[in-house]
Design an enzyme around this catalytic site. Structure first.
Site, PDB file in Angstrom:
ATOM      1  CG  ASP A 534      -6.592  -3.081   1.356  1.00 12.45           C
ATOM      2  OD1 ASP A 534      -6.681  -4.310   0.764  1.00 12.45           O
ATOM      3  OD2 ASP A 534      -5.498  -2.475   1.053  1.00 12.45           O
ATOM      4  CG  ASP A 729      -2.911   1.179   0.327  1.00 14.91           C
ATOM      5  OD1 ASP A 729      -3.673   0.030   0.289  1.00 14.91           O
ATOM      6  OD2 ASP A 729      -1.730   0.984   0.581  1.00 14.91           O
ATOM      7  CG  ASP A 733      -7.375  -1.335  -2.055  1.00 14.46           C
ATOM      8  OD1 ASP A 733      -7.835  -2.316  -1.987  1.00 14.46           O
ATOM      9  OD2 ASP A 733      -6.735  -1.113  -1.366  1.00 14.46           O
TER      10      ASP A 733
END
Length: 843
Positions: A534, A729, A733
């Protein structure tokens, strides 16, 4: 002209004498959090602080006399953005004290009641020490225990003496935010507690048997038959409960596996507990007959220690599975459970989100998290939707626009017409998917399980062959040799190899800030060939900061003074990075949404904002700083121009800074032969800039990806045969972390990401991912070696027993050798050592 960039450096002496505010910016750091100070820090008691929150926390620690111990233990965290409003905190406090919460989520206890709470902001041993001081600092608190990896505080308190809201307020003084925890997930189950009790009893009995046996081995048997006989009877008496209470689980599973194998006509279904149970039973019966008859050797000590050791290994496995499955309760704490509902008469009432229906009107003050999905009925504001999209830049919303639960309202109050609440919201559905996926996730089959059935068949076949061989040679010793074979080949080492090595590795990893939730995740990490990262909060720091200031240093103080009057994210970034100002007069403030802010600071006109807007307002061209503006934009940051008294004085680069170790991680992954991708909900242009700086181009970097699309991309890669590691995080996600073969949540991530992930890191940055992969490879190598050693030992022992070279006594003495060898190899394994390599070993 000068350039000032914010950064973080290790704190040399936190409780030391003051930061001299006259020193240079490069030498000054916040006395509490270690953030580099700007030219205008907050100064209290001759110390410099980056913000008022840090000054307040430092003062609270000093007033409590806890500062010296706290700062001696402290490890610097990534400094989070503080976006919680007082109104939001008040809602949480009301819920903590509500009779419904006390009734549903606290438990009776001898000292009153006990409760589990989530505490945001804990990151090191100093935090644990400080929070566990609660019983000494507040009347009515009997016990306070912190589970740092799970951000959990377990309290035992007397409701008549102290309210939970007071506990939350005390913790808030030091920068910790308390959130209610709902449910019982993560607490030891009845099965685990019963197994722990059984294990304790088994070890107590085994210890006493060992003491008696030690006397026999030391010559008691030679001194007098009466004492020796008494010692044998004492050992038999102690061994009976050890075998039939402690060993009961092995007998039950062995009997069940035998019935299953007979029913299915497939003896590969025999469980590894079969030879364990058979060895325990045969050894016990032989020792009992030797005691009753007064002839032969006894092995009560080996049998009882074997049972206790195997129960310990089973308890470690059960505990590991329980800790890996505690997801649901952490997810429930993500979205607010208390809501401000607007009644028909215009009055506002605070109710639980469960009482909200579609069509209701709710109010969301600035700084609060939106509790429902719906349409804005009144108001204009800016929202941080990173919880869903990962987009770090705030989004402007107006009446008629849609909002989703989990978004943070940044600037102005909103009234929202409810379309969905609770689990019916978008974030609720995502989190439900995470829970369901966790429940149905297929376990990885460990090496010991794969060979267990064949091992059992082999041992039983060898026992039968030994019996037939010695019956034909010398029937009087046939039983003795069969017993020796079953005892020396007892697969205790084989059964202990995997859980023991995993447990040691998990403990070491935790000391390095890597918390692995399950043994299956450790094994799966060794198969990874594709890594998905990410962007926001993973590759970047996850919050808006002043990355760079090009211009007059003196002007920073004026900018900070003006921006301190605004709650816009860019204003907060400037104030947080430069430092707030005090005793400077600011008047005539005019803020224009999406453009900038202007006002008079100490009589000087200051304008800060978008370059074209500043040019229009001041009537001064920005051509002189156009190269800086273009350079900042090319780096993927937001250019902010400042003018003082109608003169352009500088350009600020505002954005989400790329982590220092991001490029190093990507290089290490690629050198190890892994394919690296970026999937982010952030703007595609911002993703492209970060990807270019990391050397990732083309389809390997995609922006504007929704949580559902992340999951679909991972599933597509898995269908093509890839083993996927996802590093993220945020809540956006969570489904991707759950869908991946292994999910890793970075330090400072959201509750949902920690829940969905198989591994989470408490150390800042992403470089620990390299250590995680290398350490997992090392522990799996150790397991393969220990399994090989155990099998080789059993093969040699079985051969010796069949040949009549091993007596039952020698077998009983030799049996623990393989277990001790496995223990030594597990303890000495090279995984997660203090010195970790800087890059992954090439696979």
């Amino acid at each position: 002209m000068s350039t000032v960039a914010t950064d973080r450096t290790p704190l040399k002496s936190r409780a030391a004498k003051a930061t001299d505010v006259s020193t240079t910016i490069a030498d000054s750091h916040c006395a509490h959090c270690g953030m580099r100070l700007g030219s205008t820090p907050v100064v209290k008691d001759d110390r410099g602080f980056c913000c008022n929150s840090c000054a307040t926390a430092f003062g609270a620690l000093s007033d409590s006399g806890l500062d010296e111990e706290f700062y001696s233990l402290q490890v610097l965290p990534e400094k989070p953005a503080n976006t919680a409003s007082d109104a939001s905190k008040n809602l949480q406090l009301k819920e903590l004290d509500s009779p419904q919460f006390i009734e549903e989520h606290t438990r009776p206890d001898n000292a009153g009641r006990s409760v589990d709470l989530f505490v945001d902001g804990m990151h090191c041993a100093a935090c644990v020490w400080l929070i566990e001081r609660l019983p000494f600092e507040m009347e009515g608190i009997a016990v306070a225990r912190v589970d740092l990896p799970r951000a959990r505080l377990s309290l035992t308190f007397d409701p008549a003496q102290v309210k939970l809201s007071k506990v939350a307020e005390w913790l808030a003084k030091f920068g910790y935010t308390v959130r209610p925890m709902r449910g019982e997930g993560g607490r030891p189950t009845d099965a685990e507690r019963k197994l722990l009790l059984r294990m304790g009893v088994a070890w107590a009995l085994a210890g006493n048997v060992m003491l008696v046996t030690f006397a026999l081995y030391s010559g008691l048997q030679a001194e007098g038959s009466g004492l020796a006989t008494a010692a044998r009877w004492i050992s038999l008496t102690l061994s009976i409960p050890a075998v039939f209470y402690g060993g009961a689980p092995f007998f039950r599973r062995a009997w069940a596996s035998m019935r299953s194998a007979i029913k299915a006509h497939d003896f590969r279904r025999l469980h590894m507990d079969m030879p364990i149970a058979l060895g325990i039973l045969v050894g016990f019966l032989h020792s009992m007959w030797a005691t009753l008859s007064g002839n032969g050797e006894v092995w009560f000590d080996s049998i009882t220690v074997l049972i206790a050791a195997l129960l310990t290994a089973r308890w470690l496995q059960l505990r590991s599975r329980r800790l890996a499955g505690e997801a649901s309760d952490r997810l429930l704490a993500l979205v607010p459970s208390m809501v401000r509902r607007v009644r028909a008469d215009g009055q506002i009432e605070v109710v639980r989100v469960d009482d909200i229906d579609a069509g209701d009107l709710v109010e969301v003050p600035a700084g609060e998290v939106v509790p429902v999905d719906g349409v804005i009925a009144e108001g204009e504001s800016r929202l941080n939707n990173a919880v869903i999209t990962g987009e770090s830049r705030p989004e402007a919303v107006v009446s008629g626009g849609r909002v989703v639960a989990g978004a943070t309202n940044l600037s102005s109050p909103l009234r929202v017409r409810v379309e969905a609440a609770g689990e019916a919201t978008r974030v609720g559905k995502l989190l439900a998917w995470v829970r369901n996926a966790e429940e149905h996730k297929a376990p990885v089959v460990l090496l010991a399980d794969r060979i267990g059935g064949y091992f059992v068949l082999g041992v039983l076949a060898l026992a039968a062959l030994t019996a037939a061989l010695w019956i034909s040679i010398d029937p009087t010793v046939a039983a003795q040799h069969v017993v020796a074979l079953l005892v020396i080949t007892c697969p205790c080492a084989l059964g202990m190899a995997t859980p023991l090595a995993m447990s040691v590795a998990a403990g070491r990893a935790a000391r390095h800030g890597l918390f692995i939730k399950s043994d299956e995740a450790t094994q799966q990490l060794t198969t990874i060939d594709t890594v998905i990262l990410d962007k926001t909060g993973t590759l970047t720091e996850g919050q808006m900061t002043l990355v760079e200031w090009t211009g007059s240093t003196d002007a920073l103080e004026l900018l900070a003074a003006l921006e301190s009057q605004s709650n816009h994210p860019i204003a907060e970034a400037l104030v947080r990075s430069v430092g707030p100002t005090e005793n400077i007069g600011v008047v005539g403030i005019e803020a224009v949404a999406g453009a900038g802010i202007r006002g008079f600071v100490d009589g000087r006109e200051v304008v800060v904002g978008r370059p074209d807007w500043v040019a229009v307002v001041t009537g001064v061209s920005t051509d002189s700083v156009q190269p800086d503006i273009e350079r900042v934009a090319l780096l993927g940051y937001t250019p902010v121009v400042a003018a003082v008294d109608r003169q352009i004085v500088g350009v600020a680069a505002i954005g989400d800074r790329l982590r220092d170790d991001a490029a190093q991680l990507v290089r290490a992954l690629e050198l190890s032969g892994k394919e690296v991708h970026i999937l982010s909900g952030d703007h595609p242009e911002a993703v492209a800039v970060v990807a270019e700086r990391l050397g990732l181009v083309g389809e390997r970097a995609r922006g504007g990806v929704s949580p559902e699309e992340k999951r679909a991309a991972i599933e597509h890669l898995q269908e093509e045969g890839s083993s996927v590691l996802m590093v993220g995080d945020g809540v956006n996600d969570a489904v991707a972390l759950q869908a991946a073969d292994v999910g890793v949540a970075v330090g400072g991530g959201s509750t949902a990401s920690l829940v969905a992930a198989d591994v989470f890191m408490t150390r800042p940055g992403v470089e620990p991912v390299s250590e995680l992969l290398h350490g997992s490879e090392a522990v799996m190598r150790t397991i393969r070696v220990t399994l090989g050693v155990s099998l080789l030992y059993n093969l040699i022992g079985a051969s010796a027993a069949m040949a009549g070279l091993v007596t039952p006594l020698v077998a009983a003495v030799a049996m623990p050798v393989s277990s001790l060898l496995v223990v030594a190899m597990a303890i000495l394994q090279p995984s997660f050592r203090d010195q970790q390599p800087q890059s992954l070993k090439h696979q």
